[in-house]
Design an enzyme around this catalytic site. Structure first.
Site, mmCIF file in Angstrom:
data_model
loop_
_atom_site.group_PDB
_atom_site.id
_atom_site.type_symbol
_atom_site.label_atom_id
_atom_site.label_comp_id
_atom_site.label_asym_id
_atom_site.label_seq_id
_atom_site.Cartn_x
_atom_site.Cartn_y
_atom_site.Cartn_z
ATOM 1 N N HIS A 207 22.966 -35.801 29.652
ATOM 2 C CA HIS A 207 22.321 -36.884 30.714
ATOM 3 C C HIS A 207 21.742 -38.039 30.177
ATOM 4 C CE1 HIS A 207 21.103 -38.348 34.942
ATOM 5 N NE2 HIS A 207 20.047 -38.606 34.103
ATOM 6 N N CYS A 240 14.468 -43.234 36.755
ATOM 7 C CA CYS A 240 13.569 -42.273 37.498
ATOM 8 C C CYS A 240 12.377 -43.074 38.084
ATOM 9 C CB CYS A 240 13.030 -41.249 36.544
ATOM 10 S SG CYS A 240 11.894 -40.165 37.202
HETATM 11 N N1 COA Z 1 13.440 -32.037 51.316
HETATM 12 C C1 COA Z 1 12.588 -32.582 52.464
HETATM 13 N N2 COA Z 1 11.515 -32.258 52.642
HETATM 14 C C2 COA Z 1 10.644 -31.695 51.808
HETATM 15 C C3 COA Z 1 11.404 -31.205 50.574
HETATM 16 C C4 COA Z 1 12.738 -31.258 50.478
HETATM 17 N N3 COA Z 1 13.363 -30.727 49.460
HETATM 18 N N4 COA Z 1 10.481 -30.437 49.838
HETATM 19 C C5 COA Z 1 9.308 -30.471 50.521
HETATM 20 N N5 COA Z 1 9.249 -31.138 51.498
HETATM 21 C C6 COA Z 1 8.432 -31.671 52.665
HETATM 22 C C7 COA Z 1 7.548 -30.317 53.138
HETATM 23 O O1 COA Z 1 8.187 -30.015 54.185
HETATM 24 C C8 COA Z 1 6.371 -31.357 53.443
HETATM 25 O O2 COA Z 1 6.497 -31.899 54.740
HETATM 26 P P1 COA Z 1 5.221 -32.333 55.923
HETATM 27 O O3 COA Z 1 4.417 -33.152 54.866
HETATM 28 O O4 COA Z 1 6.198 -32.845 56.992
HETATM 29 O O5 COA Z 1 4.800 -31.109 56.124
HETATM 30 C C9 COA Z 1 6.312 -32.392 52.595
HETATM 31 O O6 COA Z 1 7.535 -32.528 52.231
HETATM 32 C C10 COA Z 1 5.193 -31.867 51.501
HETATM 33 O O7 COA Z 1 5.676 -30.577 50.938
HETATM 34 P P2 COA Z 1 5.022 -30.027 49.610
HETATM 35 O O8 COA Z 1 5.736 -28.572 49.279
HETATM 36 O O9 COA Z 1 3.577 -30.062 49.643
HETATM 37 O O10 COA Z 1 5.717 -31.114 48.548
HETATM 38 P P3 COA Z 1 4.778 -32.212 47.635
HETATM 39 O O11 COA Z 1 4.297 -33.313 48.328
HETATM 40 O O12 COA Z 1 3.931 -31.560 46.708
HETATM 41 O O13 COA Z 1 6.142 -32.744 46.754
HETATM 42 C C11 COA Z 1 8.243 -32.481 46.105
HETATM 43 C C12 COA Z 1 7.200 -32.041 46.207
HETATM 44 C C13 COA Z 1 9.286 -31.765 45.137
HETATM 45 C C14 COA Z 1 9.098 -32.227 47.681
HETATM 46 C C15 COA Z 1 8.494 -33.990 45.939
HETATM 47 O O14 COA Z 1 7.583 -34.421 44.979
HETATM 48 C C16 COA Z 1 9.663 -34.566 45.751
HETATM 49 O O15 COA Z 1 10.607 -34.562 46.450
HETATM 50 N N6 COA Z 1 10.268 -35.144 44.476
HETATM 51 C C17 COA Z 1 11.505 -35.440 44.123
HETATM 52 C C18 COA Z 1 11.191 -36.421 42.964
HETATM 53 C C19 COA Z 1 12.611 -37.026 42.702
HETATM 54 O O16 COA Z 1 13.707 -36.923 43.429
HETATM 55 N N7 COA Z 1 12.687 -37.661 41.463
HETATM 56 C C20 COA Z 1 13.787 -38.455 40.891
HETATM 57 C C21 COA Z 1 14.857 -37.368 40.515
HETATM 58 S S1 COA Z 1 14.659 -36.889 39.123
HETATM 59 ZN ZN ZN Z 2 18.337 -39.652 34.895
#
Ligand code: COA
Ligand code: ZN
Length: 315
Positions: A207, A240
């Site tokens: 990738h 990203c």
């Molecule tokens: N889909 C939808 N909601 C999600 C989820 C998912 N996969 N994972 C967690 N959540 C929700 C939880 O239910 C919670 O909801 P609430 O506030 O309504 O209770 C909230 O998000 C926080 O959950 P938590 O487990 O504490 O997550 P966090 O705030 O520490 O975030 C991730 C962790 C992984 C969910 C978040 O950082 C994320 O989605 N990152 C994606 C990054 C990304 O896509 N990067 C680019 C691609 S590489």
């Molecule tokens: Zn990428």
């Protein structure tokens, strides 16, 4: 040069690209792009991601997109997930494959998914169980595999440790991601020489991001090391949101053009792909970095200028 006869390309523009667009791309436009990519013969599409809508609001419509796309038998529709919640959503939405994400560097993993690497790996063990139970293909990607924008070099031993864990969970594919275009061709060769023999049977995907114009050189080295699966992004969209300096993936139509020019099959119709890229440029409202959309393929011919034609006839 040793090149495989065929390469499988996974289009990631609707995920890696649309996630970082400043404006929300309407759901129907996302669906239109996925359908056009399907019609162009792209064999694998990472359609969207099932992540926190607070983290990536641009992809908050993942369920709606998955429900509306026209699925062609033989095309594999995947989504990116960071945790078990995302995996359950993806399975419920009917994905054919789950692509997971964890970084090879602690700081990028914390910035991207708010977890330490080992916490992420625990979550991915749960993701693997969900994927296995649902009979969905599991491919695990590793961000910052070739360098981290915060920490710099990533030791190969660290990468190897993460791959070993992921393979242990039952991942059939491993994606090595150069998240911010830090890899160079020699390094890609060194990493693959170390990892490929150590994990027989793994399907490796490279990738790449073209941040420093090294994506295609890196890909060529990977091909010489037997890699047959590549991610790419239509028009060169991508980046990203949680990595400073990130920019687009290798451009799909430029990569397909390069592979076809070398006699490597992809199953993709290049003319149709270029038309998809033009449509995406309209949707995002700006020109994209791809070259073939401007230059045309290397088979393009121009009329001979009159002055030259006269001399050709005379000689
Ligand atoms: N889909 C939808 N909601 C999600 C989820 C998912 N996969 N994972 C967690 N959540 C929700 C939880 O239910 C919670 O909801 P609430 O506030 O309504 O209770 C909230 O998000 C926080 O959950 P938590 O487990 O504490 O997550 P966090 O705030 O520490 O975030 C991730 C962790 C992984 C969910 C978040 O950082 C994320 O989605 N990152 C994606 C990054 C990304 O896509 N990067 C680019 C691609 S590489
Ligand atoms: Zn990428």
């Amino acid at each position: 040069m040793q090149v495989p006869e065929r390469i499988t390309i996974c289009e990631v523009g609707t995920r890696d690209g649309f996630q970082i667009e400043p404006d929300f791309i309407p759901t129907e436009s996302k669906v239109e792009v996925v359908d056009l990519l399907t019609e162009a013969g792209v064999p694998r599409i990472e359609v969207t991601s099932f992540v926190s809508p607070k983290a990536v609001p641009q992809l908050r419509d993942a369920e709606a997109v998955m429900a509306a796309i026209k699925r062609r038998p033989g095309t594999r529709y995947a989504a990116l997930v960071p945790n078990d919640k995302g995996a359950s959503r993806a399975v419920d939405a009917g994905v054919d494959a789950i692509h997971t994400v964890v970084s090879a560097s602690e700081s990028h993993n914390l910035a991207n998914v708010n977890m330490r690497i080992d916490e992420s790996l625990d979550k991915l063990a749960a993701v693997a169980q969900i994927a296995t139970r649902a009979g969905v293909h599991l491919q695990c990607g590793i961000s910052t595999s070739f360098g981290c924008p915060f920490e710099g070099d990533v030791p190969i031993a660290q990468l190897e440790r993460i791959v070993a864990r992921l393979v242990g969970f039952g991942a059939r594919g491993i994606g090595l991601a150069d998240t911010t275009g830090m890899a160079n061709p020699r390094q890609v060769g060194t990493v693959l020489e170390r990892l490929v023999p150590r994990f027989p049977g793994v399907e490796w995907t490279l990738h790449t991001h073209d941040t420093r114009a090294m994506a295609i050189p890196n890909i060529l080295v990977a091909l010489e090391h037997g890699v047959t699966h590549l991610d790419a992004s239509i028009g060169g969209l991508g980046g990203c949101p949680f990595a400073p300096g990130a920019s687009g993936n290798v451009c799909t139509e430029d990569l397909v053009h390069c592979l076809h020019a070398m006699g490597v099959a992809t199953g993709i119709d290049l003319d149709r792909l270029v038309a998809v890229s033009r449509r995406v440029e309209q949707l995002v409202g700006r020109p994209l970095p791809g070259q073939i959309i401007k230059a045309g393929p290397s088979t393009r011919r121009y009329p001979v200028p009159d002055t030259v034609a006269g001399r050709l006839k005379a000689s």
